[in-house]
Design a protein around this motif. Structure first.
Motif, mmCIF file in Angstrom:
data_model
loop_
_atom_site.group_PDB
_atom_site.id
_atom_site.type_symbol
_atom_site.label_atom_id
_atom_site.label_comp_id
_atom_site.label_asym_id
_atom_site.label_seq_id
_atom_site.Cartn_x
_atom_site.Cartn_y
_atom_site.Cartn_z
ATOM 1 N N ASP A 25 0.820 -1.211 0.000
ATOM 2 C CA ASP A 25 0.000 0.000 0.000
ATOM 3 C C ASP A 25 0.852 1.257 0.000
ATOM 4 O O ASP A 25 0.412 2.318 -0.435
ATOM 5 N N SER A 26 2.082 1.168 0.487
ATOM 6 C CA SER A 26 2.914 2.361 0.572
ATOM 7 C C SER A 26 3.951 2.468 -0.541
ATOM 8 O O SER A 26 4.732 3.410 -0.568
ATOM 9 N N GLY A 27 3.978 1.509 -1.484
ATOM 10 C CA GLY A 27 4.901 1.605 -2.601
ATOM 11 C C GLY A 27 5.523 0.268 -2.951
ATOM 12 O O GLY A 27 5.150 -0.771 -2.405
ATOM 13 N N ALA A 38 8.022 4.968 -3.925
ATOM 14 C CA ALA A 38 6.607 5.283 -3.749
ATOM 15 C C ALA A 38 6.313 6.651 -4.336
ATOM 16 O O ALA A 38 7.208 7.461 -4.525
ATOM 17 N N LEU A 40 3.024 9.870 -4.684
ATOM 18 C CA LEU A 40 1.822 10.432 -4.079
ATOM 19 C C LEU A 40 1.224 11.460 -5.033
ATOM 20 O O LEU A 40 1.901 12.398 -5.449
ATOM 21 N N SER A 51 -4.835 13.419 -0.885
ATOM 22 C CA SER A 51 -3.640 12.677 -1.278
ATOM 23 C C SER A 51 -4.014 11.246 -1.597
ATOM 24 O O SER A 51 -4.955 10.697 -1.029
ATOM 25 N N SER A 52 -3.281 10.668 -2.541
ATOM 26 C CA SER A 52 -3.569 9.319 -2.993
ATOM 27 C C SER A 52 -2.260 8.638 -3.372
ATOM 28 O O SER A 52 -1.554 9.101 -4.273
ATOM 29 N N ARG A 53 -1.921 7.565 -2.658
ATOM 30 C CA ARG A 53 -0.726 6.786 -2.990
ATOM 31 C C ARG A 53 -0.894 6.155 -4.364
ATOM 32 O O ARG A 53 -1.998 5.846 -4.781
ATOM 33 N N ASN A 54 0.200 5.989 -5.071
ATOM 34 C CA ASN A 54 0.133 5.436 -6.408
ATOM 35 C C ASN A 54 0.866 4.113 -6.514
ATOM 36 O O ASN A 54 1.536 3.679 -5.585
ATOM 37 N N THR A 172 -2.742 6.052 -10.163
ATOM 38 C CA THR A 172 -3.491 5.887 -8.918
ATOM 39 C C THR A 172 -4.980 5.913 -9.209
ATOM 40 O O THR A 172 -5.424 6.628 -10.115
#
Length: 196
Positions: A25-27, A38, A40, A51-54, A172
């Motif tokens: 989930d974090s990269g 990672a 964002l 914000s949305s992690r990619n 994302t």
């Protein structure tokens, strides 16, 4: 120091080609090299920043390594594309299939009015381990007879909307879609970070 960087890049490239990395989930995490890559996305709507992690794609990671320390020339630019599909990005997504699998928004009359994908102009990394376009985000305006839904963003090397050439660096899927009416505006930033 340069030899350490070259060795790390060589090791990351070998691990990427051998699929020796974990998607979290974090990269992307490379356990053998103790490295995390990672990104964002930070969309701004009505002055509110989310914000949305990619997911950095395999194609994107190979591109970053080969441009930074290999012999691949740097592209003329990087561009943010907006999409309306509901499929979550996968590591095997590529520029060749992005527009169709993600449902890229390509219309200027039922989408954003910019003729191309959104230019991503970054500042160089210095003491930090990230690079972003937060100082030069481009705001786009929507044109529509009803509404346009934006479900996600991606970073690519080709500027043309719907292009199947170049490289898909990352993508994302937002937690919830953004719905725009005619004349609404949208801004999106992107940060890529690498930690050792």
């Amino acid at each position: 120091m340069l030899n350490i960087q070259k060795n790390l890049a060589r090791d990351l490239l070998a691990s990427t080609l051998a699929d020796r990395f974990d998607i979290t989930d974090s990269g992307l995490v490379f356990p053998r090299e103790s490295v995390k890559v990672a990104g964002l996305y930070t969309p701004t709507v009505d002055g509110i920043v989310q914000s949305s992690r990619n997911l950095v794609t395999k194609e994107g990671l190979l591109h970053l390594l080969n441009v930074a320390l290999g012999s691949t020339p740097k592209p003329a630019g990087y561009f943010v594309a907006l999409f309306s599909g509901s499929t979550a990005p996968a590591s095997n997504w590529a520029a060749s299939n992005f527009a169709s699998v993600a449902g890229e928004i390509v219309s200027s009359s039922e989408g954003y009015t910019l003729a191309t994908r959104i230019p991503w102009t970054s500042t160089n990394a210095s003491a930090d381990t990230h690079i972003d376009n937060y100082a030069s985000e481009v705001e786009v305006t929507f044109a529509t007879s009803a509404t346009v839904n934006v479900t996600g963003s991606a970073l690519l090397t080709a500027s043309a909307k719907g292009a199947t050439t170049g490289v898909l660096v990352s993508a994302t899927l937002y937690d919830a879609p953004y719905t725009f009416q005619n004349g609404n505006t949208f801004r999106v930033g992107y940060r890529l970070e690498m930690t050792v």
